[in-house]
Design an enzyme around this catalytic site. Structure first.
Site, PDB file in Angstrom:
ATOM      1  N   GLY A 264       0.800  -1.264   0.048  1.00  7.21           N
ATOM      2  CA  GLY A 264       0.069   0.060   0.032  1.00  7.21           C
ATOM      3  C   GLY A 264       0.942   1.298  -0.219  1.00  7.21           C
ATOM      4  N   SER A 265       0.258   2.269  -0.042  1.00  4.08           N
ATOM      5  CA  SER A 265       0.991   3.515  -0.063  1.00  4.08           C
ATOM      6  C   SER A 265       1.434   4.015   1.080  1.00  4.08           C
ATOM      7  CB  SER A 265      -0.266   4.668  -0.858  1.00  4.08           C
ATOM      8  OG  SER A 265      -1.191   5.057   0.053  1.00  4.08           O
ATOM      9  N   CYS A 266       1.019   3.446   2.312  1.00  2.00           N
ATOM     10  CA  CYS A 266       1.346   4.234   3.636  1.00  2.00           C
ATOM     11  C   CYS A 266       2.499   3.315   4.383  1.00  2.00           C
ATOM     12  CB  CYS A 266      -0.047   4.537   4.249  1.00  2.00           C
ATOM     13  SG  CYS A 266      -0.763   5.716   3.604  1.00  2.00           S
ATOM     14  N   LEU A 267       1.763   2.199   4.814  1.00  2.00           N
ATOM     15  CA  LEU A 267       2.628   1.441   5.736  1.00  2.00           C
ATOM     16  C   LEU A 267       4.302   1.237   5.330  1.00  2.00           C
ATOM     17  CD1 LEU A 267       0.285  -1.323   7.381  1.00  2.00           C
ATOM     18  CD2 LEU A 267       0.639   1.050   8.070  1.00  2.00           C
ATOM     19  N   ASP A 270       5.705   4.649   5.195  1.00  2.00           N
ATOM     20  CA  ASP A 270       5.956   5.476   6.403  1.00  2.00           C
ATOM     21  C   ASP A 270       6.983   4.864   7.317  1.00  2.00           C
ATOM     22  OD1 ASP A 270       4.432   7.086   5.424  1.00  2.00           O
ATOM     23  OD2 ASP A 270       2.502   6.657   6.566  1.00  2.00           O
TER      24      ASP A 270
END
Ligand code: NAD
Ligand code: UDX
Length: 439
Positions: A264-267, A270
């Site tokens: 995904g684009s976050c975990l 980040d």
């Protein structure tokens, strides 16, 4: 109230629709002309059906508009939300170029405005970015002072893709980080109709809350994966084990499903950005390094299961079902399908892939593999299949579909299938962390 949202991605668009629902007049500004055209036509640029339904309603009523120009809408708005992407550079460090570009435009509008405005950073940024980078650009470009002439807030977003609007309307908490009391009070008033715990902090704490939250979620998944890999080697099904572990309220049952790792684009980005920042502070970042190392290896669990079942991957036809980073979304950013397919190809397999919603995006990433028009077609003549994302339609596959395979071997990479149902349909079930089948 007039609100300008700069960056109309998942976060920007959900934020815009949320404020339109609360009765405000919202303009979405984005540099991507196609996105702007989609929004102007009432279409979501990505697959989020409930968001699209509401978007269409507010576009038709004129409460929500879209523009490729940020300057005029920002000039006319009381609140300016910056929701642009903050991806990882190859070093893991956060790429602040879109944020800086958006901040420069906002600075120009602040320079020419007499009205007190509040600039709100909603993009995920490493601690101290808002108070240093964004503030400097805004003050330098406007000749004004943050906390005096204009407000500055940091308001992290916690939504999950697939439930973007619902999560915005009913968040687990609203974090309002502010440079001064006046900025924070203004944002608190804007969020007053949203019923949720509200946490008021300074700017850097708000930024840190977002990273600390995502790091914990990622850590839970890597923990579940490490336990599941161990269970599998011991001939134990990790499913009931992790379910019982999750019943301890200090641990909690969510985010303990083992599989091919978090995408995904976050975990992923980040955790990488947090690790990079931690190391820059002279700390070893051992925990985050471990979380990422487990995640990097996890797609190879599926490859190992296939190698054991088939002897070798060479010349074998493997169907990959699900290319998005999770079921129910069209987003392929950092999807585990990418390392999974790369690993299958490296082992000599022939790959045929299918996804209900993300085929066109994925073809751009991996044009050289074969694509099927349905799960059924992908299974035709396959030696095995791997379920990579948990789309509900994959759990409905049965005898009719599995009987088309040359070898009906089903690797459940998301633990979303019922093993007994798969076996009743005449296929062999192998799941990540499912030790029973390998006994
Ligand atoms: P996205 O890539 O879907 O959308 C970002 C948008 O910003 C794009 O449409 C892009 O064209 C636009 N943009 C870039 N530079 C611009 C500029 N200078 N002016 C105007 N528009 C510009 O991103 P996203 O997934 O919505 O994420 C946005 C931020 O929110 C990121 O920091 C992300 O980490 C964070 N976040 C994302 C999610 C999520 O689930 N996607 C959840 C919480 C937080
Ligand atoms: C995540 C955070 O959950 C959200 O709070 C934040 O605002 C943005 O990042 P999202 O990217 O939508 O949301 O995905 P999420 O539902 O968290 O799933 C991330 C990845 O972890 C997916 O690849 C998913 O398949 C995987 N996952 C999730 C697991 O492997 N096991 C789980 O138990 C949960």
């Amino acid at each position: 109230m007039r609100i300008c949202v700069i960056g109309a991605g998942y976060v920007g668009l959900a934020t815009a629709v949320m404020f339109a629902k609360l009765g405000h007049k919202v303009v979405c500004a984005d540099v991507d002309e196609r996105r702007v055209r989609d929004i102007q036509a009432g279409r979501s640029p990505f697959y989020e059906p409930p968001l699209e339904k509401e978007l269409g309603k507010f576009v038709r009523s004129g409460a929500l508009t879209a523009s490729t120009d940020s300057r005029a809408p920002a000039r006319d708005s009381k609140f300016i939300f910056i929701c642009v992407q903050t991806p990882s550079l190859s070093s893991g460090r956060i790429d602040l170029r879109p944020l800086k570009a958006a901040s420069r435009v906002v600075a120009k509008t602040l320079a020419s405005s007499k009205e007190y405005k509040v600039v709100v950073v909603k993009s995920t940024v490493v601690p101290s970015t808002t108070v240093s980078v964004v503030r400097q650009i805004l003050e330098g470009g406007s000749g004004k002072t943050a906390g005096e002439d204009f407000g500055l807030c940091m308001n992290p977003e916690f939504l999950q893709e697939g439930s973007a609007l619902r999560d915005s309307m009913k968040p687990s908490r609203v974090v309002v980080g502010a440079i001064d009391r006046r900025s924070g009070d203004a944002l608190m008033r804007l969020y007053a109709p949203i019923k949720a715990d509200k946490v008021r902090t300074d700017l850097s704490s708000a930024e840190m809350i977002k990273y600390a939250s995502n790091a914990f979620l990622a850590m839970k998944i890597s923990y579940a994966n490490e336990m599941a890999n161990m269970c599998a080697r011991l001939g134990i099904d990790s499913g009931p084990v992790l379910e019982a572990v999750g019943k301890d309220p200090r641990i909690g049952s969510m985010f303990l499903t083992p599989g091919l790792g978090f995408g995904g684009s976050c975990l992923p980005k980040d955790v990488k950005a947090l690790r990079h920042k931690t190391k820059a502070l002279g700390l070893p970042a051992k925990l985050m390094s471990g979380v990422l190392a487990v995640n990097d290896d996890q797609p190879f669990e599926a490859i190992e299961l296939l190698n054991t079942a088939l002897g070798s991957l060479r010349g074998r036809r493997v169907a990959v079902l699900g290319l998005s980073f999770k079921g129910g979304v069209s987003d392929v950013r950092d999807s585990r399908a990418i390392p999974l397919i790369a690993g299958l190809l490296a082992g000599g397999a022939e790959v045929v892939a299918f996804d209900p919603m993300s085929m066109s995006q994925f073809i751009e990433l991996m044009p050289a593999i074969q694509y099927a028009s349905s799960a059924k077609d992908a299974l035709n003549g396959a030696d095995a299949c791997v379920v990579q994302s948990d789309w509900p339609e994959f759990s409905r596959l049965g005898k009719k579909e599995f009987s088309r395979m040359r070898n009906a071997i089903v690797v459940d990479g998301r633990r979303c299938l019922d093993p007994a149902k798969v076996e009743r349909a005449g296929a062999r079930y192998l799941g990540v962390g499912y030790g029973v089948a390998s006994k």
